[in-house]
Enzyme design. Structure first.
Site, short mmCIF file in Angstrom:
data_model
loop_
_atom_site.label_atom_id
_atom_site.label_comp_id
_atom_site.label_asym_id
_atom_site.label_seq_id
_atom_site.Cartn_x
_atom_site.Cartn_y
_atom_site.Cartn_z
N HIS A 127 0.83 -1.21 0.00
CA HIS A 127 0.00 0.00 0.00
C HIS A 127 0.87 1.26 0.00
CE1 HIS A 127 -3.84 2.08 1.31
NE2 HIS A 127 -2.94 3.01 1.53
N GLU A 128 1.81 1.33 0.93
CA GLU A 128 2.64 2.53 1.03
C GLU A 128 3.61 2.64 -0.13
OE1 GLU A 128 1.88 4.73 3.12
OE2 GLU A 128 0.49 3.50 4.28
N HIS A 142 1.84 4.21 -3.08
CA HIS A 142 1.75 5.66 -2.94
C HIS A 142 3.05 6.31 -3.41
CE1 HIS A 142 -2.07 6.12 -1.02
NE2 HIS A 142 -1.75 5.56 0.13
#
Length: 286
Positions: free
Chosen positions: A95-96, A99
């Site tokens: 997820h990170e 980003h």
């Protein structure tokens, strides 16, 4: 200040005071109620709180991701704990990373300079947030900082794509985990393990956790990803309304997640459970 990073509101300098005189801005953390001078070269934080453990026994796919777990630490079973640890290591890291990767793709080198363009979990997991997420179902990862001005030079929707990248990655992880169920390669048999989860149990938990992370983070309230997505695509008046309530959004989320269920009102379950059920069926056929 770990807690401050987790709950820091998204503060965007307005057009009438840009450019800033000094390469720093003051952020007011909702966790500690005091100003914090933050030297980040006009950086902006992509930050979100992750709350995957919710109660709703009436739904087919319960929002209690691990129904066998009691609220206390002694209630953790080894198969469930193992599934949770591995899933969160993968889900939160990817997820990170997504980003950061999308931000760099739009010309913002801030995540790369901070070492976030990596799949090394140690660069993304917050120690306190991760421990709380394991034992209490409430936690967070380290926020990814970006430079909105670098993104705006590439596209006015760059911030939206950066914010959307995290939830979309969780959807793709869930879709991959659903393949064995969709093509009937393995049966869903639960409750057969005492130390390690079966492959089916692990994949099932992996799907539910990732889809719940995706849906929760799409809620249009700061500091969740959904708020930045909504501000980018909604009419300007709606976007300004969301930005005005941003300083209070964390309190709204905490009330919805923890306080209202105490009086029998589970708003979050009513919002997330229907799409969670539909997505689980669509992806896996279960």
């Amino acid at each position: 200040m770990i807690a401050g990073q987790a709950f820091q509101p998204d503060i965007r300098p307005q057009a009438d005071n840009f450019p800033l005189i000094a390469p720093a801005w003051v952020g007011f953390t909702q966790a500690h109620f005091h100003p914090q001078l933050d030297f980040r070269q006009h950086a902006r934080i992509i930050s979100h709180v992750i709350i995957p453990k919710l109660r709703d026994g009436d739904e087919k796919f319960s929002l209690s991701l691990f129904p066998a777990i009691d609220r206390s630490m002694p209630g953790l079973s080894l198969p469930i704990l193992f599934s949770r640890i591995i899933t969160l290591l993968i889900a939160m890291t990817v997820h990170e990373f997504c980003h950061a990767w999308v931000a760099v793709s739009f010309g913002d080198e801030t995540p790369r300079m901070q070492g976030r363009l990596t799949l090394n979990p140690l660069k993304h997991l917050d120690p306190i947030g991760s421990i709380l997420l394991l034992v209490a179902g409430f936690g967070w990862a380290k926020p990814v900082m970006i430079n909105p001005y670098a993104l705006d030079r590439k596209s006015p929707l760059a911030l939206m794509w950066v914010s959307l990248a995290g939830p979309f990655s969780n959807f793709m992880l869930a879709a991959i985990a659903a393949i064995p169920f969709r093509f009937h390669l393995i049966p869903l048999i639960t409750g057969t393990s005492t130390i390690f989860p079966s492959f089916a149990e692990f994949l099932y938990a992996f799907m539910v956790i990732n889809l719940t992370l995706m849906l929760f983070n799409l809620i249009p309230l700061a500091p969740l990803d959904g708020e930045k997505i909504a501000v980018s695509v909604l009419p300007p008046s709606w976007g300004r309304a969301l930005e005005r309530i941003a300083p209070y959004s964390t309190y709204i989320l905490l009330a919805v997640v923890f306080i209202l269920p105490l009086v029998g009102v589970n708003v979050l379950s009513a919002v997330i459970s229907p799409p969670l059920n539909n997505l689980m069926h669509l992806l896996s056929g279960l």
